[in-house]
Design a protein around this motif. Structure first.
Motif, mmCIF file in Angstrom:
data_model
loop_
_atom_site.group_PDB
_atom_site.id
_atom_site.type_symbol
_atom_site.label_atom_id
_atom_site.label_comp_id
_atom_site.label_asym_id
_atom_site.label_seq_id
_atom_site.Cartn_x
_atom_site.Cartn_y
_atom_site.Cartn_z
ATOM 1 N N VAL A 210 0.841 -1.206 0.000
ATOM 2 C CA VAL A 210 0.000 0.000 0.000
ATOM 3 C C VAL A 210 0.873 1.251 0.000
ATOM 4 C CG1 VAL A 210 -1.736 1.311 1.266
ATOM 5 C CG2 VAL A 210 -1.921 -1.178 1.130
ATOM 6 N N ALA A 211 1.933 1.242 0.805
ATOM 7 C CA ALA A 211 2.844 2.387 0.848
ATOM 8 C C ALA A 211 3.467 2.635 -0.525
ATOM 9 C CB ALA A 211 3.930 2.147 1.897
ATOM 10 N N LYS A 212 3.839 1.571 -1.196
ATOM 11 C CA LYS A 212 4.409 1.704 -2.543
ATOM 12 C C LYS A 212 3.385 2.304 -3.512
ATOM 13 C CE LYS A 212 6.444 -1.098 -6.282
ATOM 14 N NZ LYS A 212 7.770 -0.473 -6.371
ATOM 15 N N ASP A 213 2.147 1.835 -3.426
ATOM 16 C CA ASP A 213 1.097 2.357 -4.300
ATOM 17 C C ASP A 213 0.841 3.837 -4.048
ATOM 18 O OD1 ASP A 213 0.783 -0.140 -5.439
ATOM 19 O OD2 ASP A 213 -0.940 -0.696 -4.203
ATOM 20 N N TYR A 222 2.483 11.827 4.761
ATOM 21 C CA TYR A 222 1.154 11.208 4.675
ATOM 22 C C TYR A 222 1.281 9.680 4.707
ATOM 23 C CZ TYR A 222 -3.286 9.619 2.717
ATOM 24 O OH TYR A 222 -4.480 8.966 2.520
ATOM 25 N N ILE A 223 2.237 9.151 3.941
ATOM 26 C CA ILE A 223 2.415 7.701 3.877
ATOM 27 C C ILE A 223 2.863 7.156 5.231
ATOM 28 C CG2 ILE A 223 3.690 5.827 2.743
ATOM 29 C CD1 ILE A 223 4.017 7.788 0.336
ATOM 30 N N LYS A 224 3.778 7.847 5.874
ATOM 31 C CA LYS A 224 4.261 7.398 7.180
ATOM 32 C C LYS A 224 3.131 7.386 8.206
ATOM 33 C CE LYS A 224 8.432 8.642 8.497
ATOM 34 N NZ LYS A 224 9.678 9.416 8.782
ATOM 35 N N GLN A 225 2.295 8.411 8.167
ATOM 36 C CA GLN A 225 1.184 8.457 9.102
ATOM 37 C C GLN A 225 0.181 7.351 8.826
ATOM 38 O OE1 GLN A 225 1.268 10.441 11.769
ATOM 39 N NE2 GLN A 225 -0.572 9.363 12.511
ATOM 40 N N TYR A 226 -0.043 7.056 7.545
ATOM 41 C CA TYR A 226 -0.938 5.954 7.192
ATOM 42 C C TYR A 226 -0.446 4.640 7.807
ATOM 43 C CZ TYR A 226 -2.740 1.980 4.661
ATOM 44 O OH TYR A 226 -3.282 0.752 4.378
ATOM 45 N N VAL A 227 0.846 4.360 7.681
ATOM 46 C CA VAL A 227 1.400 3.108 8.200
ATOM 47 C C VAL A 227 1.305 3.068 9.722
ATOM 48 C CG1 VAL A 227 3.510 1.738 8.415
ATOM 49 C CG2 VAL A 227 2.915 2.775 6.210
ATOM 50 N N ILE A 228 1.609 4.173 10.369
ATOM 51 C CA ILE A 228 1.506 4.227 11.836
ATOM 52 C C ILE A 228 0.085 3.908 12.285
ATOM 53 C CG2 ILE A 228 1.574 5.793 13.817
ATOM 54 C CD1 ILE A 228 3.954 7.201 12.410
ATOM 55 N N GLU A 229 -0.897 4.512 11.636
ATOM 56 C CA GLU A 229 -2.295 4.282 12.002
ATOM 57 C C GLU A 229 -2.716 2.845 11.693
ATOM 58 O OE1 GLU A 229 -4.151 6.314 13.716
ATOM 59 O OE2 GLU A 229 -2.536 7.812 13.728
ATOM 60 N N ALA A 230 -2.210 2.296 10.589
ATOM 61 C CA ALA A 230 -2.554 0.915 10.222
ATOM 62 C C ALA A 230 -2.099 -0.060 11.291
ATOM 63 C CB ALA A 230 -1.933 0.562 8.868
ATOM 64 N N PRO A 235 -3.248 -4.357 17.288
ATOM 65 C CA PRO A 235 -2.492 -4.364 18.549
ATOM 66 C C PRO A 235 -1.597 -5.582 18.739
ATOM 67 C CG PRO A 235 -4.823 -4.825 18.921
ATOM 68 C CD PRO A 235 -4.706 -4.389 17.502
ATOM 69 N N GLU A 236 -1.771 -6.621 17.913
ATOM 70 C CA GLU A 236 -0.867 -7.772 18.029
ATOM 71 C C GLU A 236 0.554 -7.423 17.586
ATOM 72 O OE1 GLU A 236 -3.354 -8.689 14.253
ATOM 73 O OE2 GLU A 236 -3.418 -7.345 15.973
ATOM 74 N N PHE A 237 0.685 -6.317 16.847
ATOM 75 C CA PHE A 237 1.997 -5.846 16.405
ATOM 76 C C PHE A 237 2.465 -4.683 17.264
ATOM 77 C CE2 PHE A 237 0.122 -7.547 12.453
ATOM 78 C CZ PHE A 237 1.148 -8.362 11.994
ATOM 79 N N GLU A 238 3.782 -4.564 17.397
ATOM 80 C CA GLU A 238 4.390 -3.354 17.941
ATOM 81 C C GLU A 238 5.308 -2.779 16.864
ATOM 82 O OE1 GLU A 238 7.580 -1.958 21.362
ATOM 83 O OE2 GLU A 238 6.588 -3.905 21.548
ATOM 84 N N LEU A 239 4.914 -1.655 16.297
ATOM 85 C CA LEU A 239 5.705 -1.030 15.241
ATOM 86 C C LEU A 239 6.918 -0.347 15.851
ATOM 87 C CD1 LEU A 239 6.027 -0.160 12.247
ATOM 88 C CD2 LEU A 239 4.618 1.851 12.811
ATOM 89 N N GLU A 240 8.100 -0.808 15.481
ATOM 90 C CA GLU A 240 9.331 -0.205 15.998
ATOM 91 C C GLU A 240 9.717 1.011 15.174
ATOM 92 O OE1 GLU A 240 13.763 -1.872 16.384
ATOM 93 O OE2 GLU A 240 12.335 -2.867 17.718
ATOM 94 N N TYR A 241 9.701 0.862 13.859
ATOM 95 C CA TYR A 241 9.905 2.020 12.991
ATOM 96 C C TYR A 241 9.353 1.741 11.599
ATOM 97 C CZ TYR A 241 14.072 -0.377 11.028
ATOM 98 O OH TYR A 241 14.923 -1.269 10.429
ATOM 99 N N PHE A 242 8.988 2.808 10.924
ATOM 100 C CA PHE A 242 8.698 2.788 9.491
ATOM 101 C C PHE A 242 9.371 4.016 8.914
ATOM 102 C CE2 PHE A 242 6.313 4.353 5.812
ATOM 103 C CZ PHE A 242 6.414 3.256 4.970
ATOM 104 N N GLU A 243 10.253 3.806 7.955
ATOM 105 C CA GLU A 243 10.996 4.913 7.361
ATOM 106 C C GLU A 243 10.979 4.810 5.843
ATOM 107 O OE1 GLU A 243 12.077 7.430 8.924
ATOM 108 O OE2 GLU A 243 12.219 6.765 11.002
ATOM 109 N N ILE A 244 10.987 5.964 5.206
ATOM 110 C CA ILE A 244 11.223 6.046 3.763
ATOM 111 C C ILE A 244 12.554 6.754 3.593
ATOM 112 C CG2 ILE A 244 10.472 7.112 1.601
ATOM 113 C CD1 ILE A 244 7.585 6.641 2.521
ATOM 114 N N ALA A 245 13.476 6.103 2.892
ATOM 115 C CA ALA A 245 14.829 6.632 2.784
ATOM 116 C C ALA A 245 15.391 6.376 1.400
ATOM 117 C CB ALA A 245 15.730 5.993 3.840
#
Length: 281
Positions: A210-213, A222-230, A235-245
């Motif tokens: 989805v982020a790629k699309d 906007y994309i980073k916020q989308y992933v954080i909210e997703a 709650p079974e996941f703990e997001l450590e980081y999402f980065e675009i670089a």
């Protein structure tokens, strides 16, 4: 199949493949082999006179002692998988004492800032451990070509920088990520997940897709916020980081430039740490 535990014996055996008409392919691993590792071996066998695989769980690249303790060690099963590809593959499976001469300490490296991003900021000392062991392995094996999977893309860039900065005569080959049928990136750590958890973990790759699309038409924030909210909604996941670089410097991007970009992610699922990435353009 030849299995060496001693670096001097390995070096003696490989000395016959140092002519300009021979090439040594090398696949460094920490064992618990999966289809991704085997694809690297298959490529190396096709492209080189002889292939060496190392199986060594390197203690200096673990900043979490519990993670080191739980890391799967399956040497006998690994050898069976290797033999199915070719009985001519050489296995190097040393002890910690053999690799570190009784002093399992990492050397400090500078990788021009690559080591400070993402994995580096969340796992202090990790890339010093990676650099230390890869440099040692390159010295012992003296490969012509060394094969690394793109799942650990930051590590791949670090190894390329290591080779350049230390004038090591090896061609570092990056190989595509191998995935489960549901998209989950293959990893030795997946062995610690139940079948149900493996299916749940497919959400990681689906989110990257989805982020790629979204990348072509949306701002990075906007994309980073989308992933954080997703991930907040799961709650079974703990997001450590999402980065675009950008692929070249791995610095977290805020604005798009004329560069190649990747999305990088690290999450915890049932106390198992999973990483993945995807090319965005």
């Amino acid at each position: 199949m030849l299995i060496f535990n001693n670096k001097a014996d390995l070096r003696s055996h490989l000395s016959r493949y140092t002519s300009k008409d021979s090439s040594i392919g090398f696949v460094p691993t920490m064992g618990a082999l999966h289809r991704g590792h085997l694809s690297l071996l298959e490529q190396s066998v096709k492209e080189n006179t002889i292939t060496v695989i190392s199986i060594f769980v390197n203690p200096t690249q673990f900043n979490n002692p519990d993670d080191l303790k739980k890391y799967p060690r399956t040497l006998e099963a690994d050898v069976v998988k290797i033999e199915a590809i070719s009985k001519d593959i050489v296995v190097f499976a040393p002890s910690v004492n053999e690799m570190y001469d009784g002093n399992a300490q990492s050397v400090s490296f500078s990788f021009d800032g690559l080591e400070n991003q993402m994995e580096g900021s969340h796992r202090p000392g990790h890339f010093d451990g990676v650099g230390t062991i890869v440099k040692k392995l390159f010295e012992y094996v003296q490969p012509t070509n060394a094969y690394f999977g793109e799942k650990d893309f930051q590590q791949l860039q670090i190894v390329k920088k290591l080779v350049v900065k230390n004038n090591i005569p090896v061609n570092v080959v990056g190989c595509p990520i191998t995935r489960e049928s549901n998209g989950l990136a293959m990893s030795s750590r997946n062995q610690r997940l139940t079948e149900a958890e493996r299916e749940i973990a497919s959400f990681i790759y689906k989110t990257l897709i989805v982020a790629k699309d979204q990348f072509a038409n949306n701002k990075i924030d906007y994309i980073k916020q989308y992933v954080i909210e997703a991930f907040k909604a799961r709650p079974e996941f703990e997001l450590e980081y999402f980065e675009i670089a950008a692929e070249d410097d791995l610095i977290s991007a805020t604005l798009k430039e004329d560069k190649k970009y990747r999305a990088f992610i690290a999450v915890m699922l049932s106390n198992v740490r999973l990483i993945d990435n995807i090319s965005l353009n």
